[in-house]
Design an enzyme around this catalytic site. Structure first.
Site, PDB file in Angstrom:
ATOM      1  N   HIS A  52       0.724  -1.251   0.093  1.00 24.93           N
ATOM      2  CA  HIS A  52      -0.003  -0.160  -0.023  1.00 24.93           C
ATOM      3  C   HIS A  52       0.793   1.326   0.005  1.00 24.93           C
ATOM      4  O   HIS A  52       0.921   2.024   1.046  1.00 24.93           O
ATOM      5  CB  HIS A  52      -0.905  -0.018   1.268  1.00 24.93           C
ATOM      6  CG  HIS A  52      -2.085  -1.021   1.110  1.00 24.93           C
ATOM      7  ND1 HIS A  52      -2.739  -1.671   2.185  1.00 24.93           N
ATOM      8  CD2 HIS A  52      -2.640  -1.573   0.112  1.00 24.93           C
ATOM      9  CE1 HIS A  52      -3.259  -2.649   1.878  1.00 24.93           C
ATOM     10  NE2 HIS A  52      -3.499  -2.533   0.436  1.00 24.93           N
ATOM     11  N   HIS A  85      -0.576  -8.818   0.981  1.00 28.86           N
ATOM     12  CA  HIS A  85      -1.572  -8.823   2.060  1.00 28.86           C
ATOM     13  C   HIS A  85      -2.279 -10.270   2.011  1.00 28.86           C
ATOM     14  O   HIS A  85      -3.007 -10.498   2.648  1.00 28.86           O
ATOM     15  CB  HIS A  85      -2.436  -7.635   1.628  1.00 28.86           C
ATOM     16  CG  HIS A  85      -1.750  -6.283   1.463  1.00 28.86           C
ATOM     17  ND1 HIS A  85      -1.393  -5.754   0.585  1.00 28.86           N
ATOM     18  CD2 HIS A  85      -1.275  -5.321   2.455  1.00 28.86           C
ATOM     19  CE1 HIS A  85      -0.832  -4.739   0.395  1.00 28.86           C
ATOM     20  NE2 HIS A  85      -0.795  -4.415   1.604  1.00 28.86           N
ATOM     21  N   CYS A 107       3.271 -12.189   2.165  1.00 31.75           N
ATOM     22  CA  CYS A 107       4.053 -12.146   3.455  1.00 31.75           C
ATOM     23  C   CYS A 107       4.105 -13.593   4.076  1.00 31.75           C
ATOM     24  O   CYS A 107       2.844 -13.848   4.545  1.00 31.75           O
ATOM     25  CB  CYS A 107       4.042 -10.929   4.255  1.00 31.75           C
ATOM     26  SG  CYS A 107       5.448 -11.059   5.601  1.00 31.75           S
ATOM     27  N   GLU A 137      -5.837  -7.569   3.828  1.00 29.83           N
ATOM     28  CA  GLU A 137      -5.685  -8.843   4.613  1.00 29.83           C
ATOM     29  C   GLU A 137      -6.577  -9.289   5.444  1.00 29.83           C
ATOM     30  O   GLU A 137      -6.672 -10.653   5.517  1.00 29.83           O
ATOM     31  CB  GLU A 137      -4.397  -8.461   5.412  1.00 29.83           C
ATOM     32  CG  GLU A 137      -3.904  -9.450   6.308  1.00 29.83           C
ATOM     33  CD  GLU A 137      -2.870  -8.663   7.610  1.00 29.83           C
ATOM     34  OE1 GLU A 137      -2.241  -7.952   7.281  1.00 29.83           O
ATOM     35  OE2 GLU A 137      -2.827  -9.488   8.548  1.00 29.83           O
ATOM     36  N   SER A 233      -2.498   2.817   3.860  1.00 29.36           N
ATOM     37  CA  SER A 233      -1.407   1.642   4.424  1.00 29.36           C
ATOM     38  C   SER A 233      -2.084   1.660   5.909  1.00 29.36           C
ATOM     39  O   SER A 233      -1.802   2.598   6.750  1.00 29.36           O
ATOM     40  CB  SER A 233      -0.272   2.270   4.333  1.00 29.36           C
ATOM     41  OG  SER A 233       0.786   1.588   5.010  1.00 29.36           O
ATOM     42  N   ASN A 235      -0.375  -0.149   8.677  1.00 34.82           N
ATOM     43  CA  ASN A 235       0.684   0.070   9.601  1.00 34.82           C
ATOM     44  C   ASN A 235       1.077   1.509   9.587  1.00 34.82           C
ATOM     45  O   ASN A 235       1.347   1.805  10.762  1.00 34.82           O
ATOM     46  CB  ASN A 235       1.690  -0.927   9.184  1.00 34.82           C
ATOM     47  CG  ASN A 235       2.607  -0.408   8.104  1.00 34.82           C
ATOM     48  OD1 ASN A 235       3.715   0.260   8.378  1.00 34.82           O
ATOM     49  ND2 ASN A 235       2.172  -0.932   6.852  1.00 34.82           N
TER      50      ASN A 235
HETATM   51  O1  10D Z   1      -2.062  -1.799   4.836  1.00 37.87           O
HETATM   52  P1  10D Z   1      -0.989  -2.542   5.569  1.00 37.87           P
HETATM   53  O2  10D Z   1      -0.364  -1.763   6.561  1.00 37.87           O
HETATM   54  O3  10D Z   1      -1.436  -3.815   5.724  1.00 37.87           O
HETATM   55  O4  10D Z   1      -0.127  -2.447   4.350  1.00 37.87           O
HETATM   56  P2  10D Z   1       1.128  -1.954   3.659  1.00 37.87           P
HETATM   57  O5  10D Z   1       1.166  -2.650   2.131  1.00 37.87           O
HETATM   58  O6  10D Z   1       0.986  -0.786   3.960  1.00 37.87           O
HETATM   59  O7  10D Z   1       2.489  -2.756   4.393  1.00 37.87           O
HETATM   60  C1  10D Z   1       2.820  -4.025   4.591  1.00 37.87           C
HETATM   61  C2  10D Z   1       1.849  -4.849   5.260  1.00 37.87           C
HETATM   62  C3  10D Z   1       1.414  -5.972   4.767  1.00 37.87           C
HETATM   63  C4  10D Z   1       1.675  -6.667   3.517  1.00 37.87           C
HETATM   64  C5  10D Z   1       0.556  -6.478   5.727  1.00 37.87           C
HETATM   65  F1  10D Z   1       1.046  -7.355   6.422  1.00 37.87           F
HETATM   66 FE1  SF4 Z   2       4.893  -8.967   6.680  1.00 40.79          FE
HETATM   67 FE2  SF4 Z   2       4.862  -7.676   8.685  1.00 40.79          FE
HETATM   68 FE3  SF4 Z   2       5.808  -6.523   6.587  1.00 40.79          FE
HETATM   69 FE4  SF4 Z   2       3.128  -7.075   6.810  1.00 40.79          FE
HETATM   70  S1  SF4 Z   2       4.306  -5.363   7.891  1.00 40.79           S
HETATM   71  S2  SF4 Z   2       4.638  -7.524   5.099  1.00 40.79           S
HETATM   72  S3  SF4 Z   2       3.253  -8.906   8.175  1.00 40.79           S
HETATM   73  S4  SF4 Z   2       6.456  -8.084   7.706  1.00 40.79           S
END
Ligand code: 10D
Ligand code: SF4
Length: 319
Positions: A52, A85, A107, A137, A233, A235
């Site tokens: 994202h 995701h 992941c 996800e 995103s 996170n």
């Molecule tokens: O929206 P998000 O934080 O789940 O995804 P982003 O692509 O921003 O960051 C990587 C995180 C993933 C792929 C979920 F684990």
């Molecule tokens: Fe994997 Fe965590 Fe990164 Fe998401 S944030 S892609 S779960 S390591």
């Protein structure tokens, strides 16, 4: 000019949260698309955004990746990548039915949550997934056992969610939630369902946890925290909320052009971090702009050293 002057007059110190920016799952997912483009040549179809982040997606698109919402937009035989995701079994079945050549960039830490969902649902539990509605996800994870799983997006839902048999209930968590918020929801669920079972290790992943801890440290000493990351995103958005709970004003910015100078007026210390999907180069640009505004000192504030890496899927691994 007045805004520039006010910001320039105040910003003195930049505190860099560490770790920040790319996690191992994001590096792997981007590498999957790059390798697929290198080996196969464009177009490579990617279901949903690979991660994202606006810049990551734009860069890969410029190199021949074609981002689609669903598999029906992929022509027969089109090389297809699943995003980091994860996807539901229904999407996997559809790809198999169409015999699409596939590389799965999910992941491994998301895959772990899918395995737990299958295990818990398979033994007859109602599985409570703490996570956000509509996120790719959670949609993928819920798809593992739609009839046995319930989404718990917040405390209110934790107080009202219904289960078939309170002695057979388990929970899972979206990998990118705020650690403190998820803990509150889990407490509420445990109060209601004393037999609640959970995963062997935390579902909120190491990268999410570490970035939240790091931003907490710098936010406690900053007037303003700039979080580099895209609006979709999860996170990255959680980093803004965690920084706010640690006492700073916090803003999510896709890149340096999104920084509003009015945010910086009167702020002597500015914290900077980035979500797990935001390229480090975008952070460098933000820091360079703060230095250009007059910041005299830029310092790193490490909380933990990360040494996680994941191997590539076999389809794109180097021989
Ligand atoms: O929206 P998000 O934080 O789940 O995804 P982003 O692509 O921003 O960051 C990587 C995180 C993933 C792929 C979920 F684990
Ligand atoms: Fe994997 Fe965590 Fe990164 Fe998401 S944030 S892609 S779960 S390591």
């Amino acid at each position: 000019m007045a805004e520039w002057g006010a910001a320039a007059g105040s910003v003195d110190e930049v505190l860099l949260a560490s770790p920040r920016s790319f996690c191992a799952g994001v590096e792997r997912a981007i590498e999957v698309v790059e390798q697929a483009l290198r080996r196969h040549g464009p177009p490579v179809y990617v279901r949903k955004q690979i991660v994202h982040n606006t810049r990551v997606v734009a860069d890969l698109r410029a190199r021949g990746a074609v981002f689609v919402d669903e598999l029906d937009e992929v022509p027969d035989g089109g090389l297809t990548v699943f995003s980091a995701h994860g996807v539901s079994p229904a999407v996997r079945r559809e790809a198999a039915r169409r015999r699409l050549p596939l590389v799965d960039a999910t992941c491994p830490l998301v895959t772990k949550v899918h395995s737990e969902a299958r295990r818990f649902a398979g033994r007859g539990d109602t599985v409570l997934l703490i996570g956000h509605a509509g996120h790719e996800e959670t949609e993928g994870t819920l798809g593992e056992a739609p009839e046995r799983m319930r989404l718990v997006p917040d405390l209110a839902a934790a107080e009202t969610v219904q289960v078939d048999d309170p002695s057979r209930v388990s929970y899972l968590v979206q990998t990118t939630l705020a650690v403190d918020e998820a803990a509150g929801i889990l407490d509420a669920l445990r109060r209601r369902f004393p037999a609640l079972a959970g995963p062997g290790s935390d579902d909120i992943c190491y990268a999410t946890t570490n970035r939240q801890r790091a931003v907490t440290t710098v936010a406690a000493r900053s007037a303003v925290v700039l979080v580099v990351g895209s609006a979709n995103s999860s996170n990255s958005r959680r980093l803004v909320e965690v920084a706010e709970r640690a006492g700073a004003r916090a803003h999510l910015v896709d890149d340096v052009s999104c920084v509003d100078l009015r945010w910086l007026a009167g702020a002597t210390t500015v914290g900077v971090t980035a979500g797990a999907s935001a390229p480090p180069g975008l952070v460098d640009e933000v820091v360079a702009a703060l230095v250009a505004l007059g910041a005299r000192e830029v310092s790193e504030h490490p909380t933990v050293v990360e040494d996680v890496s994941f191997t590539l899927p076999k389809e794109v691994r180097q021989p």
